[in-house]
Motif scaffolding. Structure first.
Motif, PDB file in Angstrom:
ATOM      1  N   UNK A  61      -7.431  19.398  18.889  1.00  0.00           N
ATOM      2  CA  UNK A  61      -8.177  20.362  18.459  1.00  0.00           C
ATOM      3  C   UNK A  61      -9.524  19.943  17.930  1.00  0.00           C
ATOM      4  N   UNK A  62     -10.500  20.425  18.523  1.00  0.00           N
ATOM      5  CA  UNK A  62     -12.008  20.267  18.119  1.00  0.00           C
ATOM      6  C   UNK A  62     -12.552  21.275  17.142  1.00  0.00           C
ATOM      7  N   UNK A  63     -13.122  21.004  16.024  1.00  0.00           N
ATOM      8  CA  UNK A  63     -13.653  21.934  15.211  1.00  0.00           C
ATOM      9  C   UNK A  63     -15.116  21.653  14.832  1.00  0.00           C
ATOM     10  N   UNK A  64     -15.843  22.602  15.810  1.00  0.00           N
ATOM     11  CA  UNK A  64     -17.330  22.501  15.510  1.00  0.00           C
ATOM     12  C   UNK A  64     -18.094  23.221  14.521  1.00  0.00           C
ATOM     13  N   UNK A  65     -19.091  22.865  14.102  1.00  0.00           N
ATOM     14  CA  UNK A  65     -19.883  23.513  13.048  1.00  0.00           C
ATOM     15  C   UNK A  65     -21.117  22.845  12.568  1.00  0.00           C
ATOM     16  N   UNK A  66     -22.020  23.697  11.924  1.00  0.00           N
ATOM     17  CA  UNK A  66     -23.213  23.093  11.793  1.00  0.00           C
ATOM     18  C   UNK A  66     -23.336  22.186  10.343  1.00  0.00           C
ATOM     19  N   UNK A  67     -23.974  21.253  10.153  1.00  0.00           N
ATOM     20  CA  UNK A  67     -23.841  20.222   9.057  1.00  0.00           C
ATOM     21  C   UNK A  67     -23.724  21.008   7.822  1.00  0.00           C
ATOM     22  N   UNK A  68     -23.163  20.712   6.995  1.00  0.00           N
ATOM     23  CA  UNK A  68     -22.947  21.534   5.536  1.00  0.00           C
ATOM     24  C   UNK A  68     -22.135  22.813   5.552  1.00  0.00           C
TER      25      UNK A  68
END
Ligand code: TYD
Ligand code: MG
Length: 424
Positions: A61-68
């Motif tokens: 599973x890849x969980x992507x998101x912006x820093x912070x």
């Protein structure tokens, strides 16, 4: 060959078959079905909902998101939750073990079967996974891991691809559920190669509205479930708290009385979610008026604007139009058409809608389609105390003009029977 090409010893090379039998043997489907049924629940209901019931052993599973945004927090909480039932390993390639420990303490996580490894070298990480064989592995993050054998620094396309492929291979081979954290650049793209999304089984995005403190976990790709589910969390001083009943959380009470705002009971999966859609129509100062869209599909908004212009006589072509959804949520519910249309018309007229809720998909002829989720939407808005509703299947509402009339936004001219000029 018959001899060793290095030492030239005769008869030192033995013939072996590359295709060892079992390796290519077909698997009975019912066996595969039982392994699929052995999902590992994360134990956070909002996370499991998005996964489709938990982590699948051997999948990535890849969980992507912006820093912070809270990726490290979410996955530390998830790993700790899993560790109540099975061994979990968090590989931190960005923080030190004491930093992770400190965060775990702040979050009040008790986790005896949770292991932490601070390491950036891919070979060492794979060796640790093979050695420990946990049920679940978190790699935080895929962009900070690098392989010695590959040239170029961590985060580059070649490194990210190599790391992802090696981790996918070890997960498949050992039946481990692996979660990769991926950084997303400011324009919403996953850093690293696009192939990353093809290599993994599930791609989730973690984002949200900084001001409301709401975080949304949603599926962009899921080989084991639907991508229509969303998970809701709130970032608090004590970490991420699951939001089982969003209620009116995604509605900004302060802006609701203003013109250009409409409530929309969106349906994600089976769960209704009341959101606020805002529009601003302003005089344009450029020959090419601006259309800025956030939270809904831009192409649908353009279509709605064309329908309003053509079938309801609204003059929008020389005006800038901004449409956004409060709370940072990305809607994929086509019934957002009517509320978008009403928000735009409300802003254009400077006439507020008084907290009314609306829904309905609008087609190219200006007709509002009947809606399969009408019952669910109606129940949700009533539950949350919204009394004014404008929607299809409401007896006398079948066109976009009727919607405007119902909202008290009389269109300027009658367009329904207006003759179409030649050449249009
Ligand atoms: P983090 O999980 O480090 O984000 P990411 O890994 O996506 O970069 O968390 C980022 C922010 O979350 C950080 O600025 C502080 C905030 N935060 C809280 O508000 N409460 C908490 O309990 C924690 C752990 C973090
Ligand atoms: Mg982090």
């Amino acid at each position: 060959m018959g001899f060793c090409p290095q030492c030239r010893t005769e008869g030192s090379v033995r013939e072996v078959s590359a295709a060892t039998p079992g390796a290519v043997a077909p698997v009975p489907l019912h066996e595969a079905l039982t392994s699929e049924a052995r999902r590992i629940p994360v134990g956070l209901a909002e996370f499991d909902r998005v996964l489709g019931g938990g982590l699948v052993p051997g999948s990535v599973v890849l969980v992507g998101g912006e820093p912070g945004v809270g990726k490290s927090t979410l996955l530390l909480q998830a790993a700790a939750s899993v560790s109540a039932r099975a061994d979990a390993l968090v590989v931190t390639a960005e923080e030190s073990v004491p930093q992770v420990a400190l965060r775990a303490r702040r979050l009040g996580l008790r986790a005896e079967r949770l292991f932490v490894l601070a390491e950036t070298g891919l070979e060492a990480i794979v060796a640790a996974i093979e050695d420990q064989r946990p049920a679940v592995v978190v790699i935080d993050s895929i962009q900070t891991v690098s392989a010695m054998a590959i040239a170029g620094g961590a985060g580059g396309p070649a490194q990210v691809r190599e790391a992802a492929e090696r981790l996918v291979a070890v997960s498949r081979r050992l039946g481990i559920a692996t979660i990769l954290v991926g950084h997303v650049t400011k324009d919403g793209l996953l850093a690293g190669p696009k192939q990353l999304e093809h290599v993994v089984d599930v791609v989730l995005s973690f984002d949200g509205d900084a001001e409301l403190g709401i975080r949304l976990l949603r599926g962009l790709k899921n080989r084991y479930g639907s991508t229509h589910q969303i998970g809701l969390f709130e970032m608090t001083g004590g970490g991420l708290v699951e939001v089982a009943d969003p209620g009116g959380l995604l509605v900004d009470e302060k802006t609701l009385p203003a013109p250009g705002t409409v409530l929309f009971p969106a349906v994600h999966g089976r769960r209704p979610l009341l959101v606020e859609i805002q529009a601003l129509v302003a005089r344009s100062t450029t020959p090419q008026p601006r259309r800025s869209v956030k939270g809904v599909e831009a192409a649908r908004v353009h279509q709605v604007l064309a329908v309003l212009e053509r079938h309801a006589g609204l003059e929008l072509h020389h005006r800038d139009v901004y449409v956004s959804v409060v709370g940072g949520i990305q809607l994929r519910d086509p019934a957002a058409d009517l509320p978008v249309a009403l928000a735009v018309a409300s802003s254009l007229a400077g006439h507020p809608l008084g907290g009314a809720a609306a829904w309905g998909e609008v087609d190219l002829t200006g007709r509002v389609r009947s809606d399969p989720h009408a019952e669910r939407r109606l129940l949700e808005v009533r539950r949350l105390g919204v009394n004014a509703t404008i929607h299809a299947g409401d007896g006398n509402l079948d066109g976009i003009r009727d919607g405007l009339v119902a909202a008290g936004l009389e269109p300027r001219h009658e367009s329904r029977n207006r003759p179409v000029p030649a050449g249009v």
